[in-house]
Design an enzyme around this catalytic site. Structure first.
Site, mmCIF file in Angstrom:
data_model
loop_
_atom_site.group_PDB
_atom_site.id
_atom_site.type_symbol
_atom_site.label_atom_id
_atom_site.label_comp_id
_atom_site.label_asym_id
_atom_site.label_seq_id
_atom_site.Cartn_x
_atom_site.Cartn_y
_atom_site.Cartn_z
ATOM 1 N N ALA A 171 0.815 -1.255 -0.018
ATOM 2 C CA ALA A 171 -0.083 0.100 -0.074
ATOM 3 C C ALA A 171 1.058 1.278 0.037
ATOM 4 C CB ALA A 171 -0.826 -0.112 1.228
ATOM 5 N N GLY A 173 0.598 -5.215 0.855
ATOM 6 C CA GLY A 173 -0.489 -5.178 0.244
ATOM 7 C C GLY A 173 -0.555 -5.651 -1.019
ATOM 8 N N GLU A 227 -0.459 -9.453 -0.630
ATOM 9 C CA GLU A 227 -1.986 -9.701 -0.328
ATOM 10 C C GLU A 227 -2.844 -9.580 -1.593
ATOM 11 O OE1 GLU A 227 -2.215 -6.370 2.940
ATOM 12 O OE2 GLU A 227 -2.391 -8.105 4.318
ATOM 13 N N GLU A 276 5.045 -5.173 6.841
ATOM 14 C CA GLU A 276 4.533 -4.231 7.689
ATOM 15 C C GLU A 276 5.184 -3.928 8.901
ATOM 16 O OE1 GLU A 276 3.137 -6.552 5.985
ATOM 17 O OE2 GLU A 276 1.344 -5.903 4.718
HETATM 18 N N1 DAK Z 1 4.601 3.194 -0.452
HETATM 19 C C1 DAK Z 1 5.104 4.346 -1.316
HETATM 20 N N2 DAK Z 1 6.294 4.515 -1.912
HETATM 21 C C2 DAK Z 1 7.157 3.312 -1.940
HETATM 22 C C3 DAK Z 1 6.506 2.180 -1.518
HETATM 23 C C4 DAK Z 1 5.376 1.987 -0.715
HETATM 24 N N3 DAK Z 1 4.810 0.938 -0.161
HETATM 25 N N4 DAK Z 1 7.560 1.034 -1.663
HETATM 26 C C5 DAK Z 1 8.739 1.986 -2.441
HETATM 27 N N5 DAK Z 1 8.249 3.308 -2.754
HETATM 28 C C6 DAK Z 1 8.868 4.415 -3.617
HETATM 29 C C7 DAK Z 1 10.013 4.686 -2.657
HETATM 30 O O1 DAK Z 1 9.823 5.577 -1.528
HETATM 31 C C8 DAK Z 1 11.112 5.456 -4.010
HETATM 32 O O2 DAK Z 1 10.346 6.694 -3.956
HETATM 33 P P1 DAK Z 1 11.376 7.732 -4.216
HETATM 34 O O3 DAK Z 1 12.222 7.997 -3.266
HETATM 35 O O4 DAK Z 1 12.213 7.331 -5.576
HETATM 36 O O5 DAK Z 1 10.729 9.183 -4.677
HETATM 37 C C9 DAK Z 1 10.904 4.221 -4.910
HETATM 38 O O6 DAK Z 1 9.410 3.554 -4.510
HETATM 39 C C10 DAK Z 1 11.700 3.296 -5.127
HETATM 40 O O7 DAK Z 1 11.930 2.831 -3.933
HETATM 41 P P2 DAK Z 1 13.455 2.576 -3.224
HETATM 42 O O8 DAK Z 1 14.191 3.345 -3.518
HETATM 43 O O9 DAK Z 1 12.968 2.268 -1.486
HETATM 44 O O10 DAK Z 1 14.006 1.203 -3.834
HETATM 45 P P3 DAK Z 1 14.832 0.102 -3.191
HETATM 46 O O11 DAK Z 1 15.061 -0.963 -4.338
HETATM 47 O O12 DAK Z 1 16.024 0.705 -2.563
HETATM 48 O O13 DAK Z 1 13.872 -0.678 -2.237
HETATM 49 C C11 DAK Z 1 11.965 -1.975 -1.526
HETATM 50 C C12 DAK Z 1 12.758 -1.575 -2.672
HETATM 51 C C13 DAK Z 1 10.649 -2.486 -1.915
HETATM 52 C C14 DAK Z 1 12.808 -2.738 -0.666
HETATM 53 C C15 DAK Z 1 11.627 -0.481 -0.498
HETATM 54 O O14 DAK Z 1 11.159 0.356 -1.549
HETATM 55 C C16 DAK Z 1 10.345 -0.739 0.601
HETATM 56 O O15 DAK Z 1 10.881 -1.355 1.649
HETATM 57 N N6 DAK Z 1 9.194 -0.227 0.148
HETATM 58 C C17 DAK Z 1 8.292 -0.412 1.381
HETATM 59 C C18 DAK Z 1 8.001 -2.200 1.534
HETATM 60 C C19 DAK Z 1 6.779 -1.978 2.452
HETATM 61 O O16 DAK Z 1 6.962 -1.748 3.617
HETATM 62 N N7 DAK Z 1 5.619 -2.392 2.086
HETATM 63 C C20 DAK Z 1 4.665 -2.734 2.939
HETATM 64 C C21 DAK Z 1 3.873 -1.379 3.074
HETATM 65 S S1 DAK Z 1 2.418 -1.343 4.191
HETATM 66 C C22 DAK Z 1 -5.074 -2.115 4.445
HETATM 67 C C23 DAK Z 1 -4.860 -2.881 3.231
HETATM 68 C C24 DAK Z 1 -3.428 -3.062 2.954
HETATM 69 C C25 DAK Z 1 -2.524 -2.455 3.702
HETATM 70 C C26 DAK Z 1 -2.845 -1.539 4.549
HETATM 71 C C27 DAK Z 1 -4.207 -1.259 4.829
HETATM 72 N N8 DAK Z 1 -6.513 -1.973 4.825
HETATM 73 C C28 DAK Z 1 -7.589 -2.848 3.991
HETATM 74 C C29 DAK Z 1 -6.946 -1.010 5.740
HETATM 75 C C30 DAK Z 1 -1.213 -2.761 3.432
HETATM 76 C C31 DAK Z 1 -0.255 -2.184 3.998
HETATM 77 C C32 DAK Z 1 1.175 -2.168 3.273
HETATM 78 O O17 DAK Z 1 1.322 -2.698 2.276
#
Ligand code: DAK
Length: 256
Positions: free
Chosen positions: A64, A107, A110, A130
């Site tokens: 997400a 997400g 998911e 997460e």
């Molecule tokens: N959201 C927003 N931006 C994201 C992102 C995300 N999840 N993942 C990556 N980006 C963006 C980065 O900020 C970066 O943007 P800029 O800095 O270039 O502007 C760009 O994508 C490239 O990412 P990185 O520079 O970080 O690239 P790397 O290769 O170094 O790293 C990575 C890739 C995938 C390991 C890293 O980006 C990362 O850890 N990303 C976050 C992964 C994460 O934590 N995902 C879970 C998010 S929470 C719900 C339903 C579902 C959900 C919530 C509620 N309800 C039904 C209520 C779900 C929640 C989630 O998924």
């Protein structure tokens, strides 16, 4: 150019592509709303029999959009009622094949697990990270990942946030098949075309029966399966399929 969802139809297969490359296909509210509209549209489209849901080679989806949630309060999240969006994806009746390459996280994982099969490129990485940002899975990850790979492996992934490569995901039972990076989309489309060559009504009911395993115990599940099985004898496709077999020819399924 900035359209977060792209789609096209080839024969009886719809290909839906997540398209926010700058943020690794992070699932914004806009993307989710458009994705649901497109999926529901194809679910209603009589020409479409199977849907392929793909990301890019670099990312299926990295989760997400964290920017959408970072400052949200409990009430903001509650009022957004995002779960209702995910329920609509769950309700799509046609088979959906996720074509996954690169990051498939949070997400994103998911979303792949809302699909009915997952074709992964050998470079795919799956995870529920997460926990690293102070939360936990919120779109079914604790339930679907645990059903897919079992409590002890799911618990480790959800509590540590570790990513697993495609080969490990396959071995654990999360993934249907793993193919070379260049092949993941073509292979998903090939699989979709195979399914699209079968009776679409039988495929939809079979999907419904398999998914019922999460809701029903064995005896009610068997009863449900039997009723769906009998109902197929009201279709043209059942008559055509069995007649074609006896006449030693290929069936011409019409989905009716
Ligand atoms: N959201 C927003 N931006 C994201 C992102 C995300 N999840 N993942 C990556 N980006 C963006 C980065 O900020 C970066 O943007 P800029 O800095 O270039 O502007 C760009 O994508 C490239 O990412 P990185 O520079 O970080 O690239 P790397 O290769 O170094 O790293 C990575 C890739 C995938 C390991 C890293 O980006 C990362 O850890 N990303 C976050 C992964 C994460 O934590 N995902 C879970 C998010 S929470 C719900 C339903 C579902 C959900 C919530 C509620 N309800 C039904 C209520 C779900 C929640 C989630 O998924």
């Amino acid at each position: 150019m900035n359209e977060p969802i792209l789609s096209e139809v080839k024969g009886h297969v719809a290909i839906v592509t997540l398209n926010r490359p700058d943020v690794l296909n992070a699932l914004s509210v806009e993307l989710m709303d458009k994705l649901i509209a497109v999926l529901e549209g194809f679910d209603r489209d009589a020409n479409v029999r199977v849907i392929v849901l793909a990301g890019s080679e670099k990312a299926f989806a990295a989760g997400a959009d964290i920017g959408d949630m970072a400052e949200a309060s409990f009430l903001d999240m509650y009022e957004r009622n995002n779960l209702a969006r995910w329920t609509r994806i769950k309700q799509v009746r046609k088979p959906i094949i996720a074509a996954v390459s690169g990051f498939c996280l949070g997400g994103g994982c998911e979303l792949a697990m809302h699909c009915d099969m997952i074709v992964a490129s050998e470079s795919a990485q799956f995870g529920q990270p997460e926990i690293n940002i102070g939360v936990m899975p919120g779109a079914g990850g604790t339930q679907r990942l645990t059903r897919a790979i079992g409590k002890f492996r799911a618990m480790e992934l959800i509590l540590t946030g570790r990513f697993i490569p495609a080969a490990e995901a396959y071995e654990a039972g999360l993934v249907t098949k793993v193919v070379a990076k260049e092949q993941f989309l073509a292979e998903a489309i090939r699989l979709a075309e195979t399914i699209a060559s079968k009776s679409p009504v039988a495929a939809r009911l079979a999907k419904e029966a398999v998914l019922a395993v999460d809701e029903l115990g064995l005896t009610p599940g068997l009863d449900y399966e039997r009723k769906l099985f009998y109902s197929l004898f009201a279709t043209f496709d059942q008559k055509e399929g069995m007649k074609a077999f006896l006449e030693k020819r290929k069936p011409r399924f019409e989905g009716k």
